[in-house]
Design a protein around this motif. Structure first.
Motif, PDB file in Angstrom:
ATOM      1  N   LYS B  21      22.855  -5.950  14.343  1.00 47.09           N
ATOM      2  CA  LYS B  21      22.355  -5.750  12.986  1.00 47.09           C
ATOM      3  C   LYS B  21      21.008  -6.448  12.791  1.00 47.09           C
ATOM      4  N   ARG B  22      20.924  -7.668  13.292  1.00 48.09           N
ATOM      5  CA  ARG B  22      19.683  -8.418  13.202  1.00 48.09           C
ATOM      6  C   ARG B  22      18.553  -7.672  13.900  1.00 48.09           C
ATOM      7  N   ARG B  23      18.881  -7.149  15.086  1.00 48.94           N
ATOM      8  CA  ARG B  23      17.837  -6.482  15.854  1.00 48.94           C
ATOM      9  C   ARG B  23      17.250  -5.307  15.080  1.00 48.94           C
ATOM     10  N   ARG B  26      14.406  -5.967  12.488  1.00 44.52           N
ATOM     11  CA  ARG B  26      13.148  -6.634  12.817  1.00 44.52           C
ATOM     12  C   ARG B  26      11.969  -5.871  12.249  1.00 44.52           C
ATOM     13  N   ARG B  27      11.002  -6.642  11.782  1.00 44.63           N
ATOM     14  CA  ARG B  27       9.870  -6.056  11.072  1.00 44.63           C
ATOM     15  C   ARG B  27       8.602  -6.089  11.892  1.00 44.63           C
ATOM     16  N   PHE B  28       8.478  -7.089  12.747  1.00 45.63           N
ATOM     17  CA  PHE B  28       7.226  -7.228  13.468  1.00 45.63           C
ATOM     18  C   PHE B  28       7.312  -6.642  14.873  1.00 45.63           C
ATOM     19  N   ILE B  29       8.514  -6.671  15.460  1.00 42.84           N
ATOM     20  CA  ILE B  29       8.696  -6.096  16.787  1.00 42.84           C
ATOM     21  C   ILE B  29       9.082  -4.635  16.594  1.00 42.84           C
ATOM     22  N   ARG B  30       8.080  -3.784  16.544  1.00 45.56           N
ATOM     23  CA  ARG B  30       8.351  -2.396  16.202  1.00 45.56           C
ATOM     24  C   ARG B  30       8.666  -1.549  17.439  1.00 45.56           C
ATOM     25  N   LEU B  76      10.859 -18.766  16.082  1.00 49.65           N
ATOM     26  CA  LEU B  76       9.747 -17.824  15.961  1.00 49.65           C
ATOM     27  C   LEU B  76      10.221 -16.386  16.186  1.00 49.65           C
ATOM     28  N   ALA B  77      11.091 -16.204  17.175  1.00 51.95           N
ATOM     29  CA  ALA B  77      11.634 -14.860  17.429  1.00 51.95           C
ATOM     30  C   ALA B  77      12.385 -14.346  16.206  1.00 51.95           C
ATOM     31  N   ARG B  78      13.207 -15.208  15.641  1.00 50.67           N
ATOM     32  CA  ARG B  78      13.977 -14.844  14.446  1.00 50.67           C
ATOM     33  C   ARG B  78      13.063 -14.507  13.270  1.00 50.67           C
ATOM     34  N   THR B  79      12.025 -15.297  13.116  1.00 54.26           N
ATOM     35  CA  THR B  79      11.073 -15.071  12.028  1.00 54.26           C
ATOM     36  C   THR B  79      10.444 -13.688  12.167  1.00 54.26           C
ATOM     37  N   ALA B  80      10.051 -13.351  13.391  1.00 54.21           N
ATOM     38  CA  ALA B  80       9.427 -12.054  13.631  1.00 54.21           C
ATOM     39  C   ALA B  80      10.423 -10.917  13.429  1.00 54.21           C
ATOM     40  N   GLU B  81      11.637 -11.110  13.860  1.00 50.03           N
ATOM     41  CA  GLU B  81      12.672 -10.078  13.745  1.00 50.03           C
ATOM     42  C   GLU B  81      13.048  -9.781  12.307  1.00 50.03           C
ATOM     43  N   THR B  82      13.259 -10.857  11.565  1.00 46.95           N
ATOM     44  CA  THR B  82      13.872 -10.710  10.248  1.00 46.95           C
ATOM     45  C   THR B  82      12.852 -10.649   9.122  1.00 46.95           C
ATOM     46  N   GLY B  83      11.616 -11.124   9.407  1.00 48.94           N
ATOM     47  CA  GLY B  83      10.626 -11.189   8.343  1.00 48.94           C
ATOM     48  C   GLY B  83      10.883 -12.321   7.363  1.00 48.94           C
ATOM     49  N   GLU B  84      11.753 -13.233   7.740  1.00 45.90           N
ATOM     50  CA  GLU B  84      11.996 -14.441   6.934  1.00 45.90           C
ATOM     51  C   GLU B  84      11.755 -15.663   7.806  1.00 45.90           C
ATOM     52  N   ALA B  85      11.107 -16.668   7.223  1.00 39.67           N
ATOM     53  CA  ALA B  85      10.731 -17.852   8.000  1.00 39.67           C
ATOM     54  C   ALA B  85      11.972 -18.611   8.469  1.00 39.67           C
ATOM     55  N   HIS B  86      12.016 -18.870   9.762  1.00 39.37           N
ATOM     56  CA  HIS B  86      13.028 -19.722  10.381  1.00 39.37           C
ATOM     57  C   HIS B  86      12.313 -20.885  11.052  1.00 39.37           C
ATOM     58  N   TYR B  87      12.916 -22.032  10.975  1.00 42.07           N
ATOM     59  CA  TYR B  87      12.327 -23.224  11.597  1.00 42.07           C
ATOM     60  C   TYR B  87      13.392 -23.953  12.410  1.00 42.07           C
ATOM     61  N   TRP B  88      12.906 -24.948  13.163  1.00 41.79           N
ATOM     62  CA  TRP B  88      13.801 -25.871  13.852  1.00 41.79           C
ATOM     63  C   TRP B  88      13.763 -27.186  13.086  1.00 41.79           C
TER      64      TRP B  88
END
Lengths: 166, 166
Positions: B21-23, B26-30, B76-88
């Motif tokens: 579902k996450r995959r 994704r918004r940036f990895i088109r 960073l991968a998650r951020t690109a996939e979901t379009g929502e900022a993820h951090y460590w």
């Protein structure tokens, strides 16, 4: 130029160690009582184990995020004293006045600290309108497009013309 | 929510490890070809020895610098996939979706990389207009005035109302 404290980035050093001329140009430390020179405000910064904090420079006019660099205690003290951005170069392991080679100094209008006391934000006037060593306005010129980083900002001035190399 | 790779911040992990579902969101990895999922673009980032890079979030509308946080490869991968900022989160040692507790998510319009490939800039839409856990618009609310850090930004919303503590 005498650059004190080129050694460890974690070295604590009083501004009294700086040349007198420098001290007299300070812009942010206005109180000249000895107490002010103890610089408790520097102690309030949470320096990482390597003695550094991240420092963002933002163009005070355009709002553009120009650079992300690193400061040790001395770099921040110098920045406050002189009103010009100073950083710690991790690659060269030395204090570095932004623009010392390029002329693209950053005049500091404001120094901010974040909620965790471990990141600095400078609001600056960027000389020449160029903050990046590649000759671009700012360093964040690569944009993620699909699965590629694409350079999307123009080179304002050829780096060879800036640094006189080549 | 399943959060893969909560362990070491340096872990390299394919997006194929994420729930399907996450995959699909994704918004940036088109590009959906397998080659794109190898994510060479993530390899181009110069992760520090601790597996992290600094990530600045800037409000895409106001231009305000909101936060400085840290990303590992997965964030960073998650951020690109979901379009929502993820951090460590360095303090909690886990992946962290910005706003997961407060609702103050950061919708990512653009992901930038700097000239040295070791710092990220996100241009975001900040939900609620509040990025800081103190209830302020952004985290850089302490300004150096003389030899003191002074809070100069208003609290927009009481943190107890945001987080439901107290």
């Amino acid at each position: 130029m005498t650059v004190p404290g080129r050694g460890s980035p974690g070295v604590r050093r009083s501004v009294l160690d700086y040349p007198k001329k420098r001290r007299n140009t300070r812009r942010f430390i206005r109180n000249t009582e000895p107490a002010a020179l103890d610089m408790d405000w520097l102690d309030q910064v949470k320096w990482a184990n390597d003695g550094l904090v991240a420092a963002i420079a933002q163009d005070a006019v355009s709002g553009a995020v120009l650079t992300l660099a690193w400061m040790n205690r001395e770099a921040l003290a110098r920045t406050a004293e002189t009103g010009e951005a100073h950083y710690w170069s991790r690659s060269r392991r030395r204090l570095w006045r932004k623009g010392e080679a390029s002329g693209h100094v950053q005049r500091v209008r404001e120094i901010r600290l974040d909620c965790d006391n471990d990141a600095i934000l400078l609001r600056v006037e960027q000389a020449g309108g160029i903050a990046c060593h590649t000759g671009r306005e700012h360093c964040f010129f690569q944009r993620l497009e699909g699965d590629r980083w694409v350079s999307v900002e123009p080179v304002v001035k050829d780096p060879q013309a800036i640094y006189g190399h080549g």
